[in-house]
Design a protein around this motif. Structure first.
Motif, PDB file in Angstrom:
ATOM      1  N   ARG A   1     116.348  68.444 -64.914  1.00 14.71           N
ATOM      2  CA  ARG A   1     114.938  68.067 -65.041  1.00 14.71           C
ATOM      3  C   ARG A   1     114.078  68.477 -63.835  1.00 14.71           C
ATOM      4  O   ARG A   1     112.973  69.014 -64.026  1.00 14.71           O
ATOM      5  CB  ARG A   1     114.836  66.560 -65.271  1.00 14.71           C
ATOM      6  CG  ARG A   1     115.340  66.121 -66.635  1.00 14.71           C
ATOM      7  CD  ARG A   1     114.315  66.414 -67.732  1.00 14.71           C
ATOM      8  NE  ARG A   1     114.902  66.293 -69.052  1.00 14.71           N
ATOM      9  CZ  ARG A   1     115.121  65.142 -69.677  1.00 14.71           C
ATOM     10  NH1 ARG A   1     114.842  64.001 -69.082  1.00 14.71           N
ATOM     11  NH2 ARG A   1     115.643  65.123 -70.893  1.00 14.71           N
ATOM     12  N   PRO A   2     114.513  68.251 -62.584  1.00 13.76           N
ATOM     13  CA  PRO A   2     113.649  68.655 -61.458  1.00 13.76           C
ATOM     14  C   PRO A   2     113.341  70.147 -61.432  1.00 13.76           C
ATOM     15  O   PRO A   2     112.217  70.548 -61.102  1.00 13.76           O
ATOM     16  CB  PRO A   2     114.469  68.242 -60.229  1.00 13.76           C
ATOM     17  CG  PRO A   2     115.348  67.155 -60.703  1.00 13.76           C
ATOM     18  CD  PRO A   2     115.702  67.520 -62.106  1.00 13.76           C
TER      19      PRO A   2
ATOM     20  N   GLN B   1     113.231  72.168 -64.074  1.00 12.82           N
ATOM     21  CA  GLN B   1     112.291  72.419 -65.161  1.00 12.82           C
ATOM     22  C   GLN B   1     110.874  71.980 -64.771  1.00 12.82           C
ATOM     23  O   GLN B   1     109.894  72.678 -65.072  1.00 12.82           O
ATOM     24  CB  GLN B   1     112.745  71.680 -66.420  1.00 12.82           C
ATOM     25  CG  GLN B   1     114.009  72.242 -67.048  1.00 12.82           C
ATOM     26  CD  GLN B   1     114.451  71.456 -68.259  1.00 12.82           C
ATOM     27  OE1 GLN B   1     114.180  70.252 -68.371  1.00 12.82           O
ATOM     28  NE2 GLN B   1     115.137  72.112 -69.187  1.00 12.82           N
ATOM     29  N   GLU B   2     110.756  70.837 -64.112  1.00 14.65           N
ATOM     30  CA  GLU B   2     109.440  70.350 -63.693  1.00 14.65           C
ATOM     31  C   GLU B   2     108.822  71.249 -62.635  1.00 14.65           C
ATOM     32  O   GLU B   2     107.590  71.439 -62.608  1.00 14.65           O
ATOM     33  CB  GLU B   2     109.567  68.917 -63.165  1.00 14.65           C
ATOM     34  CG  GLU B   2     109.923  67.896 -64.246  1.00 14.65           C
ATOM     35  CD  GLU B   2     110.248  66.534 -63.677  1.00 14.65           C
ATOM     36  OE1 GLU B   2     110.222  66.390 -62.430  1.00 14.65           O
ATOM     37  OE2 GLU B   2     110.535  65.609 -64.463  1.00 14.65           O
ATOM     38  N   LEU B   3     109.652  71.818 -61.770  1.00 14.64           N
ATOM     39  CA  LEU B   3     109.146  72.741 -60.754  1.00 14.64           C
ATOM     40  C   LEU B   3     108.495  73.956 -61.402  1.00 14.64           C
ATOM     41  O   LEU B   3     107.362  74.325 -61.069  1.00 14.64           O
ATOM     42  CB  LEU B   3     110.296  73.176 -59.841  1.00 14.64           C
ATOM     43  CG  LEU B   3     110.015  74.356 -58.896  1.00 14.64           C
ATOM     44  CD1 LEU B   3     108.939  73.981 -57.881  1.00 14.64           C
ATOM     45  CD2 LEU B   3     111.288  74.804 -58.179  1.00 14.64           C
TER      46      LEU B   3
ATOM     47  N   ALA C   1     107.518  74.225 -64.483  1.00 11.96           N
ATOM     48  CA  ALA C   1     106.455  73.841 -65.412  1.00 11.96           C
ATOM     49  C   ALA C   1     105.100  73.782 -64.728  1.00 11.96           C
ATOM     50  O   ALA C   1     104.060  73.818 -65.402  1.00 11.96           O
ATOM     51  CB  ALA C   1     106.788  72.488 -66.043  1.00 11.96           C
ATOM     52  N   ARG C   2     105.076  73.712 -63.398  1.00 13.29           N
ATOM     53  CA  ARG C   2     103.825  73.682 -62.657  1.00 13.29           C
ATOM     54  C   ARG C   2     103.144  75.048 -62.604  1.00 13.29           C
ATOM     55  O   ARG C   2     101.953  75.142 -62.320  1.00 13.29           O
ATOM     56  CB  ARG C   2     104.078  73.197 -61.224  1.00 13.29           C
ATOM     57  CG  ARG C   2     104.555  71.758 -61.125  1.00 13.29           C
ATOM     58  CD  ARG C   2     104.830  71.401 -59.673  1.00 13.29           C
ATOM     59  NE  ARG C   2     103.646  71.583 -58.844  1.00 13.29           N
ATOM     60  CZ  ARG C   2     102.680  70.672 -58.673  1.00 13.29           C
ATOM     61  NH1 ARG C   2     102.783  69.491 -59.288  1.00 13.29           N
ATOM     62  NH2 ARG C   2     101.643  70.922 -57.901  1.00 13.29           N
TER      63      ARG C   2
ATOM     64  N   LYS D   1     116.855  69.015 -79.340  1.00 11.72           N
ATOM     65  CA  LYS D   1     116.738  68.005 -78.282  1.00 11.72           C
ATOM     66  C   LYS D   1     117.289  66.692 -78.801  1.00 11.72           C
ATOM     67  O   LYS D   1     116.847  66.193 -79.841  1.00 11.72           O
ATOM     68  CB  LYS D   1     115.281  67.843 -77.855  1.00 11.72           C
ATOM     69  CG  LYS D   1     115.102  66.891 -76.680  1.00 11.72           C
ATOM     70  CD  LYS D   1     113.662  66.880 -76.221  1.00 11.72           C
ATOM     71  CE  LYS D   1     113.473  65.940 -75.024  1.00 11.72           C
ATOM     72  NZ  LYS D   1     114.272  66.370 -73.859  1.00 11.72           N
TER      73      LYS D   1
ATOM     74  N   TYR E   1     105.916  71.837 -52.499  1.00  7.15           N
ATOM     75  CA  TYR E   1     107.338  71.856 -52.151  1.00  7.15           C
ATOM     76  C   TYR E   1     107.539  72.651 -50.876  1.00  7.15           C
ATOM     77  O   TYR E   1     106.768  73.566 -50.560  1.00  7.15           O
ATOM     78  CB  TYR E   1     108.169  72.488 -53.281  1.00  7.15           C
ATOM     79  CG  TYR E   1     108.095  71.750 -54.592  1.00  7.15           C
ATOM     80  CD1 TYR E   1     108.933  70.676 -54.861  1.00  7.15           C
ATOM     81  CD2 TYR E   1     107.174  72.126 -55.576  1.00  7.15           C
ATOM     82  CE1 TYR E   1     108.865  69.997 -56.062  1.00  7.15           C
ATOM     83  CE2 TYR E   1     107.096  71.454 -56.783  1.00  7.15           C
ATOM     84  CZ  TYR E   1     107.938  70.389 -57.026  1.00  7.15           C
ATOM     85  OH  TYR E   1     107.860  69.718 -58.217  1.00  7.15           O
TER      86      TYR E   1
ATOM     87  N   TYR F   1     117.159  78.781 -62.211  1.00  5.56           N
ATOM     88  CA  TYR F   1     116.310  78.155 -63.237  1.00  5.56           C
ATOM     89  C   TYR F   1     116.789  78.521 -64.631  1.00  5.56           C
ATOM     90  O   TYR F   1     116.924  77.645 -65.499  1.00  5.56           O
ATOM     91  CB  TYR F   1     114.867  78.608 -63.014  1.00  5.56           C
ATOM     92  CG  TYR F   1     113.930  78.363 -64.168  1.00  5.56           C
ATOM     93  CD1 TYR F   1     113.617  77.061 -64.584  1.00  5.56           C
ATOM     94  CD2 TYR F   1     113.329  79.425 -64.835  1.00  5.56           C
ATOM     95  CE1 TYR F   1     112.740  76.840 -65.637  1.00  5.56           C
ATOM     96  CE2 TYR F   1     112.444  79.213 -65.887  1.00  5.56           C
ATOM     97  CZ  TYR F   1     112.165  77.922 -66.284  1.00  5.56           C
ATOM     98  OH  TYR F   1     111.303  77.703 -67.324  1.00  5.56           O
TER      99      TYR F   1
END
Length: 304
Positions: free
Chosen positions: A74-75, A77-79, A81-82, A188, A223, A240
Protein backbone atom coordinates in the motif's frame (compact mmCIF):
# COMPACT_ATOMS: atom_id res chain seq x y z
CA UNK A 1 -64.52 -73.82 -19.31
CA UNK A 2 -63.23 -71.52 -22.02
CA UNK A 3 -60.79 -69.89 -19.58
CA UNK A 4 -59.41 -73.27 -18.53
CA UNK A 5 -58.83 -74.21 -22.18
CA UNK A 6 -57.18 -70.86 -22.81
CA UNK A 7 -54.76 -71.29 -19.92
CA UNK A 8 -54.09 -74.85 -21.06
CA UNK A 9 -53.13 -73.63 -24.55
CA UNK A 10 -49.30 -73.82 -24.92
CA UNK A 11 -49.20 -70.80 -27.28
CA UNK A 12 -51.00 -68.65 -24.71
CA UNK A 13 -48.61 -69.77 -21.97
CA UNK A 14 -45.63 -68.90 -24.19
CA UNK A 15 -47.02 -65.43 -24.99
CA UNK A 16 -47.69 -64.66 -21.33
CA UNK A 17 -44.22 -65.84 -20.36
CA UNK A 18 -42.56 -63.70 -23.06
CA UNK A 19 -44.57 -60.62 -21.99
CA UNK A 20 -43.65 -61.08 -18.33
CA UNK A 21 -39.98 -61.65 -19.18
CA UNK A 22 -39.89 -58.53 -21.38
CA UNK A 23 -41.50 -56.42 -18.64
CA UNK A 24 -39.06 -57.71 -16.03
CA UNK A 25 -36.13 -57.07 -18.39
CA UNK A 26 -37.26 -53.47 -18.97
CA UNK A 27 -37.69 -52.89 -15.24
CA UNK A 28 -34.29 -54.41 -14.52
CA UNK A 29 -32.62 -52.22 -17.16
CA UNK A 30 -34.38 -49.11 -15.86
CA UNK A 31 -33.42 -49.87 -12.26
CA UNK A 32 -29.85 -50.57 -13.29
CA UNK A 33 -29.63 -47.25 -15.12
CA UNK A 34 -31.11 -45.35 -12.18
CA UNK A 35 -28.72 -47.03 -9.77
CA UNK A 36 -25.77 -46.05 -11.96
CA UNK A 37 -26.97 -42.44 -12.00
CA UNK A 38 -27.37 -42.48 -8.23
CA UNK A 39 -23.83 -43.76 -7.86
CA UNK A 40 -22.60 -41.06 -10.25
CA UNK A 41 -24.31 -38.24 -8.33
CA UNK A 42 -23.04 -39.61 -5.03
CA UNK A 43 -19.46 -39.66 -6.34
CA UNK A 44 -19.89 -36.14 -7.68
CA UNK A 45 -21.09 -34.98 -4.28
CA UNK A 46 -18.03 -36.50 -2.59
CA UNK A 47 -15.65 -34.88 -5.10
CA UNK A 48 -17.15 -31.39 -4.80
CA UNK A 49 -17.20 -31.64 -1.02
CA UNK A 50 -13.51 -32.61 -1.01
CA UNK A 51 -12.68 -29.74 -3.39
CA UNK A 52 -14.43 -27.32 -1.05
CA UNK A 53 -12.32 -28.53 1.87
CA UNK A 54 -9.11 -28.19 -0.17
CA UNK A 55 -10.11 -24.66 -1.24
CA UNK A 56 -10.80 -23.74 2.39
CA UNK A 57 -7.32 -24.92 3.37
CA UNK A 58 -5.65 -22.97 0.55
CA UNK A 59 -7.77 -19.92 1.31
CA UNK A 60 -6.44 -19.72 4.85
CA UNK A 61 -2.81 -19.80 3.68
CA UNK A 62 -3.37 -17.31 0.85
CA UNK A 63 -5.21 -14.96 3.17
CA UNK A 64 -2.31 -15.02 5.62
CA UNK A 65 0.14 -14.18 2.81
CA UNK A 66 -2.11 -11.34 1.66
CA UNK A 67 -2.40 -9.78 5.12
CA UNK A 68 1.38 -9.94 5.52
CA UNK A 69 2.07 -8.36 2.11
CA UNK A 70 -0.55 -5.59 1.98
CA UNK A 71 1.18 -3.30 4.56
CA UNK A 72 4.28 -3.28 2.32
CA UNK A 73 2.36 -2.85 -0.94
CA UNK A 74 0.00 0.00 0.00
CA UNK A 75 2.66 2.67 0.80
CA UNK A 76 4.35 2.16 -2.58
CA UNK A 77 1.01 2.38 -4.39
CA UNK A 78 0.14 5.57 -2.49
CA UNK A 79 3.52 7.08 -3.36
CA UNK A 80 3.03 6.64 -7.11
CA UNK A 81 -0.66 7.59 -6.88
CA UNK A 82 0.49 11.13 -6.05
CA UNK A 83 2.02 11.54 -9.51
CA UNK A 84 -0.07 13.54 -12.01
CA UNK A 85 -1.67 11.55 -14.82
CA UNK A 86 -2.23 12.63 -18.39
CA UNK A 87 -4.31 10.80 -20.96
CA UNK A 88 -1.95 10.64 -23.92
CA UNK A 89 -2.34 8.53 -27.07
CA UNK A 90 -0.18 5.43 -27.30
CA UNK A 91 -0.02 1.70 -26.93
CA UNK A 92 -1.68 0.33 -23.82
CA UNK A 93 -0.72 -2.98 -22.27
CA UNK A 94 -3.53 -4.79 -20.48
CA UNK A 95 -2.15 -7.07 -17.78
CA UNK A 96 -4.64 -9.73 -16.64
CA UNK A 97 -4.17 -11.48 -13.29
CA UNK A 98 -6.05 -14.79 -13.59
CA UNK A 99 -5.60 -18.35 -12.33
CA UNK A 100 -4.45 -21.59 -13.95
CA UNK A 101 -7.47 -23.61 -12.78
CA UNK A 102 -11.20 -23.23 -13.22
CA UNK A 103 -14.25 -24.33 -11.23
CA UNK A 104 -14.23 -21.02 -9.36
CA UNK A 105 -17.27 -19.18 -10.66
CA UNK A 106 -16.82 -16.08 -12.80
CA UNK A 107 -13.47 -14.99 -11.33
CA UNK A 108 -11.45 -15.48 -14.51
CA UNK A 109 -14.16 -14.70 -17.07
CA UNK A 110 -14.78 -11.28 -15.48
CA UNK A 111 -11.12 -10.31 -15.88
CA UNK A 112 -11.00 -11.59 -19.47
CA UNK A 113 -14.15 -9.61 -20.28
CA UNK A 114 -12.67 -6.43 -18.79
CA UNK A 115 -9.44 -6.84 -20.78
CA UNK A 116 -11.39 -7.56 -23.96
CA UNK A 117 -13.58 -4.47 -23.55
CA UNK A 118 -10.58 -2.27 -22.73
CA UNK A 119 -8.62 -3.38 -25.78
CA UNK A 120 -11.66 -2.94 -28.01
CA UNK A 121 -12.25 0.58 -26.66
CA UNK A 122 -8.60 1.61 -27.18
CA UNK A 123 -8.52 0.24 -30.70
CA UNK A 124 -11.78 2.01 -31.51
CA UNK A 125 -10.12 5.26 -30.37
CA UNK A 126 -7.20 4.66 -32.72
CA UNK A 127 -4.67 3.39 -30.15
CA UNK A 128 -2.88 0.05 -30.18
CA UNK A 129 -3.45 -2.48 -27.39
CA UNK A 130 -1.37 -5.43 -26.22
CA UNK A 131 -1.93 -8.16 -23.65
CA UNK A 132 0.28 -9.58 -20.92
CA UNK A 133 -0.98 -11.73 -18.11
CA UNK A 134 -0.65 -14.33 -15.41
CA UNK A 135 -2.66 -17.54 -15.55
CA UNK A 136 -3.75 -19.99 -18.22
CA UNK A 137 -7.45 -19.16 -17.96
CA UNK A 138 -6.99 -15.57 -19.06
CA UNK A 139 -4.86 -16.63 -22.02
CA UNK A 140 -7.37 -19.30 -23.06
CA UNK A 141 -10.28 -16.84 -22.95
CA UNK A 142 -8.53 -14.19 -25.07
CA UNK A 143 -6.29 -16.17 -27.40
CA UNK A 144 -8.96 -17.01 -29.96
CA UNK A 145 -9.84 -13.43 -30.96
CA UNK A 146 -6.91 -11.46 -29.51
CA UNK A 147 -4.01 -13.88 -30.00
CA UNK A 148 -2.09 -11.41 -32.18
CA UNK A 149 -2.04 -8.87 -29.30
CA UNK A 150 -0.23 -11.22 -26.91
CA UNK A 151 3.31 -10.29 -25.83
CA UNK A 152 4.16 -12.42 -22.78
CA UNK A 153 2.09 -14.69 -20.55
CA UNK A 154 3.05 -16.45 -17.32
CA UNK A 155 1.38 -19.78 -16.56
CA UNK A 156 1.58 -22.44 -13.84
CA UNK A 157 2.62 -19.86 -11.25
CA UNK A 158 0.46 -21.60 -8.63
CA UNK A 159 2.51 -24.81 -8.74
CA UNK A 160 4.91 -23.30 -6.21
CA UNK A 161 4.10 -20.88 -3.37
CA UNK A 162 3.86 -17.32 -4.65
CA UNK A 163 6.70 -15.05 -3.49
CA UNK A 164 7.92 -11.52 -4.10
CA UNK A 165 10.77 -13.02 -6.12
CA UNK A 166 8.28 -14.37 -8.67
CA UNK A 167 6.65 -10.93 -8.87
CA UNK A 168 10.08 -9.36 -9.42
CA UNK A 169 10.80 -11.69 -12.36
CA UNK A 170 7.50 -10.72 -13.96
CA UNK A 171 8.26 -7.03 -13.29
CA UNK A 172 11.55 -7.39 -15.17
CA UNK A 173 9.66 -8.78 -18.17
CA UNK A 174 7.24 -5.84 -18.01
CA UNK A 175 10.12 -3.34 -17.93
CA UNK A 176 11.72 -5.09 -20.91
CA UNK A 177 8.62 -4.31 -23.00
CA UNK A 178 8.84 -0.61 -21.96
CA UNK A 179 5.06 0.03 -22.00
CA UNK A 180 3.77 3.52 -22.72
CA UNK A 181 0.58 2.92 -20.73
CA UNK A 182 -0.44 -0.03 -18.59
CA UNK A 183 -3.68 -1.24 -17.02
CA UNK A 184 -3.79 -4.20 -14.63
CA UNK A 185 -7.12 -6.06 -14.50
CA UNK A 186 -7.56 -8.16 -11.37
CA UNK A 187 -9.96 -9.14 -8.60
CA UNK A 188 -9.92 -7.16 -5.39
CA UNK A 189 -10.79 -9.21 -2.32
CA UNK A 190 -13.66 -7.80 -0.28
CA UNK A 191 -14.89 -10.68 1.87
CA UNK A 192 -15.34 -14.44 1.74
CA UNK A 193 -18.51 -13.96 -0.29
CA UNK A 194 -17.61 -10.90 -2.36
CA UNK A 195 -14.87 -9.63 -4.66
CA UNK A 196 -14.60 -6.73 -7.09
CA UNK A 197 -13.12 -6.88 -10.57
CA UNK A 198 -11.10 -3.71 -11.14
CA UNK A 199 -8.85 -2.12 -13.73
CA UNK A 200 -5.95 -0.30 -12.02
CA UNK A 201 -3.98 2.31 -13.96
CA UNK A 202 -0.25 1.87 -13.42
CA UNK A 203 2.27 4.72 -13.76
CA UNK A 204 4.76 3.49 -16.36
CA UNK A 205 8.37 4.58 -16.70
CA UNK A 206 7.59 6.26 -20.02
CA UNK A 207 4.81 8.32 -18.44
CA UNK A 208 7.05 9.33 -15.54
CA UNK A 209 9.80 10.50 -17.91
CA UNK A 210 7.42 12.76 -19.83
CA UNK A 211 5.82 14.35 -16.77
CA UNK A 212 6.19 18.03 -16.01
CA UNK A 213 9.17 18.37 -13.68
CA UNK A 214 7.46 20.94 -11.49
CA UNK A 215 4.44 18.68 -10.96
CA UNK A 216 6.73 15.70 -10.39
CA UNK A 217 8.79 17.53 -7.76
CA UNK A 218 5.64 18.83 -6.06
CA UNK A 219 4.33 15.28 -5.69
CA UNK A 220 7.61 13.82 -4.45
CA UNK A 221 8.95 16.60 -2.22
CA UNK A 222 6.92 15.31 0.74
CA UNK A 223 9.28 12.30 0.83
CA UNK A 224 13.00 12.18 1.52
CA UNK A 225 15.21 10.02 -0.71
CA UNK A 226 18.78 8.97 -0.10
CA UNK A 227 20.48 9.11 -2.60
CA UNK A 228 18.59 11.52 -4.85
CA UNK A 229 15.29 10.37 -6.31
CA UNK A 230 16.63 10.84 -9.84
CA UNK A 231 19.44 8.38 -9.09
CA UNK A 232 17.18 5.65 -7.69
CA UNK A 233 14.13 6.29 -9.83
CA UNK A 234 14.59 3.34 -12.22
CA UNK A 235 15.12 0.89 -9.35
CA UNK A 236 12.20 2.39 -7.45
CA UNK A 237 9.97 2.04 -10.49
CA UNK A 238 10.91 -1.63 -10.90
CA UNK A 239 10.14 -2.15 -7.22
CA UNK A 240 6.77 -0.44 -7.80
CA UNK A 241 5.90 -2.82 -10.63
CA UNK A 242 6.85 -5.83 -8.48
CA UNK A 243 4.87 -4.70 -5.42
CA UNK A 244 1.74 -3.94 -7.44
CA UNK A 245 1.84 -7.33 -9.19
CA UNK A 246 2.62 -9.09 -5.90
CA UNK A 247 -0.29 -7.52 -4.03
CA UNK A 248 -2.85 -7.92 -6.81
CA UNK A 249 -1.89 -11.55 -7.40
CA UNK A 250 -2.37 -12.39 -3.70
CA UNK A 251 -5.75 -10.65 -3.62
CA UNK A 252 -6.73 -12.52 -6.78
CA UNK A 253 -5.66 -15.84 -5.26
CA UNK A 254 -7.78 -15.26 -2.15
CA UNK A 255 -10.75 -14.23 -4.32
CA UNK A 256 -10.27 -17.38 -6.42
CA UNK A 257 -10.28 -19.74 -3.45
CA UNK A 258 -13.27 -18.09 -1.79
CA UNK A 259 -15.19 -18.23 -5.07
CA UNK A 260 -14.21 -21.88 -5.53
CA UNK A 261 -15.52 -22.68 -2.05
CA UNK A 262 -18.87 -21.10 -2.93
CA UNK A 263 -18.98 -22.86 -6.31
CA UNK A 264 -18.20 -26.28 -4.81
CA UNK A 265 -20.76 -25.77 -2.05
CA UNK A 266 -23.39 -24.97 -4.68
CA UNK A 267 -22.31 -27.97 -6.76
CA UNK A 268 -22.57 -30.27 -3.73
CA UNK A 269 -26.05 -28.94 -3.00
CA UNK A 270 -27.15 -29.49 -6.61
CA UNK A 271 -25.69 -33.01 -6.65
CA UNK A 272 -27.54 -33.82 -3.42
CA UNK A 273 -30.83 -32.52 -4.89
CA UNK A 274 -30.36 -34.61 -8.04
CA UNK A 275 -29.50 -37.65 -5.93
CA UNK A 276 -32.73 -37.24 -3.94
CA UNK A 277 -34.81 -36.91 -7.13
CA UNK A 278 -33.24 -39.97 -8.78
CA UNK A 279 -33.57 -41.95 -5.52
CA UNK A 280 -37.27 -41.15 -5.45
CA UNK A 281 -37.70 -42.35 -9.05
CA UNK A 282 -35.64 -45.47 -8.26
CA UNK A 283 -37.72 -46.33 -5.20
CA UNK A 284 -40.94 -45.88 -7.14
CA UNK A 285 -39.70 -48.10 -9.98
CA UNK A 286 -38.52 -50.76 -7.52
CA UNK A 287 -41.86 -50.68 -5.69
CA UNK A 288 -43.73 -50.95 -9.01
CA UNK A 289 -41.60 -53.96 -9.96
CA UNK A 290 -42.35 -55.68 -6.63
CA UNK A 291 -46.07 -54.93 -6.99
CA UNK A 292 -46.10 -56.34 -10.54
CA UNK A 293 -44.38 -59.53 -9.42
CA UNK A 294 -46.86 -59.98 -6.55
CA UNK A 295 -49.80 -59.48 -8.93
CA UNK A 296 -48.34 -62.09 -11.29
CA UNK A 297 -47.92 -64.60 -8.46
CA UNK A 298 -51.47 -64.03 -7.23
CA UNK A 299 -52.87 -64.32 -10.77
CA UNK A 300 -50.98 -67.54 -11.36
CA UNK A 301 -52.20 -68.99 -8.08
CA UNK A 302 -55.78 -68.05 -8.91
CA UNK A 303 -55.53 -69.65 -12.34
CA UNK A 304 -54.28 -72.89 -10.84
Amino acid sequence: MFSMRLFANPAFKSAVTCSVDAQQTRNAASLKTLKARMRSFNNMKKITKSMKMVAASKLKKDEQRMHVAIPFVRPVQELFARLPREDKPGTTIYFGVTSDKGLCGGVNSAIAKMCRRGMAADEAAGNAAKYMGIGAKGSAALKRFYGDRFTTTFEECAKVPWTFGAASIIAEKVIATNPMKMTICSNKFRSLVAYETQAAQVVTLSEAMTMDRAEFSKAMDVYSFEPSIYEVWNDLHEFYYATVIHGLYLEGAVSEQSSRMAAMESASKNANEMLEKVSLVYNRARQAKITTELCEIISGASAV
